[in-house]
Design a protein around this motif. Structure first.
Motif, PDB file in Angstrom:
ATOM      1  N   GLU A 106       0.834  -1.200   0.000  1.00 43.29           N
ATOM      2  CA  GLU A 106       0.000   0.000   0.000  1.00 43.29           C
ATOM      3  C   GLU A 106       0.872   1.254   0.000  1.00 43.29           C
ATOM      4  O   GLU A 106       0.592   2.223  -0.709  1.00 43.29           O
ATOM      5  N   ALA A 107       1.941   1.245   0.779  1.00 42.64           N
ATOM      6  CA  ALA A 107       2.851   2.394   0.843  1.00 42.64           C
ATOM      7  C   ALA A 107       3.531   2.612  -0.511  1.00 42.64           C
ATOM      8  O   ALA A 107       3.666   3.762  -0.965  1.00 42.64           O
ATOM      9  N   ILE A 108       3.935   1.565  -1.162  1.00 43.53           N
ATOM     10  CA  ILE A 108       4.570   1.674  -2.480  1.00 43.53           C
ATOM     11  C   ILE A 108       3.575   2.227  -3.493  1.00 43.53           C
ATOM     12  O   ILE A 108       3.897   3.114  -4.287  1.00 43.53           O
ATOM     13  N   ARG A 109       2.339   1.726  -3.447  1.00 43.33           N
ATOM     14  CA  ARG A 109       1.302   2.202  -4.355  1.00 43.33           C
ATOM     15  C   ARG A 109       1.033   3.688  -4.129  1.00 43.33           C
ATOM     16  O   ARG A 109       0.906   4.466  -5.078  1.00 43.33           O
ATOM     17  N   LEU A 110       0.991   4.098  -2.859  1.00 47.85           N
ATOM     18  CA  LEU A 110       0.757   5.504  -2.552  1.00 47.85           C
ATOM     19  C   LEU A 110       1.900   6.386  -3.030  1.00 47.85           C
ATOM     20  O   LEU A 110       1.676   7.476  -3.560  1.00 47.85           O
ATOM     21  N   ARG A 111       3.122   5.934  -2.873  1.00 44.68           N
ATOM     22  CA  ARG A 111       4.276   6.706  -3.363  1.00 44.68           C
ATOM     23  C   ARG A 111       4.223   6.866  -4.875  1.00 44.68           C
ATOM     24  O   ARG A 111       4.508   7.942  -5.401  1.00 44.68           O
ATOM     25  N   GLU A 112       3.880   5.790  -5.568  1.00 43.80           N
ATOM     26  CA  GLU A 112       3.772   5.851  -7.021  1.00 43.80           C
ATOM     27  C   GLU A 112       2.677   6.819  -7.446  1.00 43.80           C
ATOM     28  O   GLU A 112       2.846   7.579  -8.398  1.00 43.80           O
ATOM     29  N   GLU A 113       1.557   6.817  -6.740  1.00 42.51           N
ATOM     30  CA  GLU A 113       0.464   7.734  -7.038  1.00 42.51           C
ATOM     31  C   GLU A 113       0.875   9.184  -6.784  1.00 42.51           C
ATOM     32  O   GLU A 113       0.544  10.077  -7.570  1.00 42.51           O
ATOM     33  N   ILE A 114       1.611   9.429  -5.719  1.00 43.40           N
ATOM     34  CA  ILE A 114       2.110  10.775  -5.420  1.00 43.40           C
ATOM     35  C   ILE A 114       3.030  11.249  -6.546  1.00 43.40           C
ATOM     36  O   ILE A 114       2.907  12.382  -7.015  1.00 43.40           O
ATOM     37  N   LEU A 115       3.922  10.401  -7.004  1.00 40.07           N
ATOM     38  CA  LEU A 115       4.825  10.780  -8.096  1.00 40.07           C
ATOM     39  C   LEU A 115       4.041  11.080  -9.371  1.00 40.07           C
ATOM     40  O   LEU A 115       4.325  12.057 -10.068  1.00 40.07           O
ATOM     41  N   ARG A 116       3.044  10.259  -9.668  1.00 35.30           N
ATOM     42  CA  ARG A 116       2.223  10.472 -10.853  1.00 35.30           C
ATOM     43  C   ARG A 116       1.496  11.815 -10.764  1.00 35.30           C
ATOM     44  O   ARG A 116       1.469  12.590 -11.719  1.00 35.30           O
ATOM     45  N   GLN A 161       2.361  14.439  -8.937  1.00 41.15           N
ATOM     46  CA  GLN A 161       3.327  15.542  -9.005  1.00 41.15           C
ATOM     47  C   GLN A 161       3.717  15.833 -10.445  1.00 41.15           C
ATOM     48  O   GLN A 161       3.848  16.988 -10.845  1.00 41.15           O
TER      49      GLN A 161
END
Length: 56
Positions: free
Chosen positions: A3-13, A15
């Motif tokens: 979930e944390a990895i998915r959230l980081r990827e979503e944040i990068l997308r 941004q």
């Protein structure tokens, strides 16, 4: 963990998307034939939302 990895990827997308939208807005504001509406502190273009401070 996943979930944390998915959230980081979503944040990068998001941004990257925000940066692209800011570029598009800047280009729009550069080519706009501004029509300003003024307040005592600022003036804002009613077409492209460019805002300039009148308080110095």
């Amino acid at each position: 963990m996943e979930e944390a990895i998915r959230l980081r990827e979503e944040i990068l997308r998001l941004q990257e998307s925000l940066l692209e939208h800011r570029r598009q807005l800047f280009a729009l504001q550069q080519s706009c034939l501004h029509e300003f509406q003024e307040t005592p502190l600022a003036r804002t273009c009613v077409k492209c939302l460019l805002t300039e401070s009148l308080y110095y």
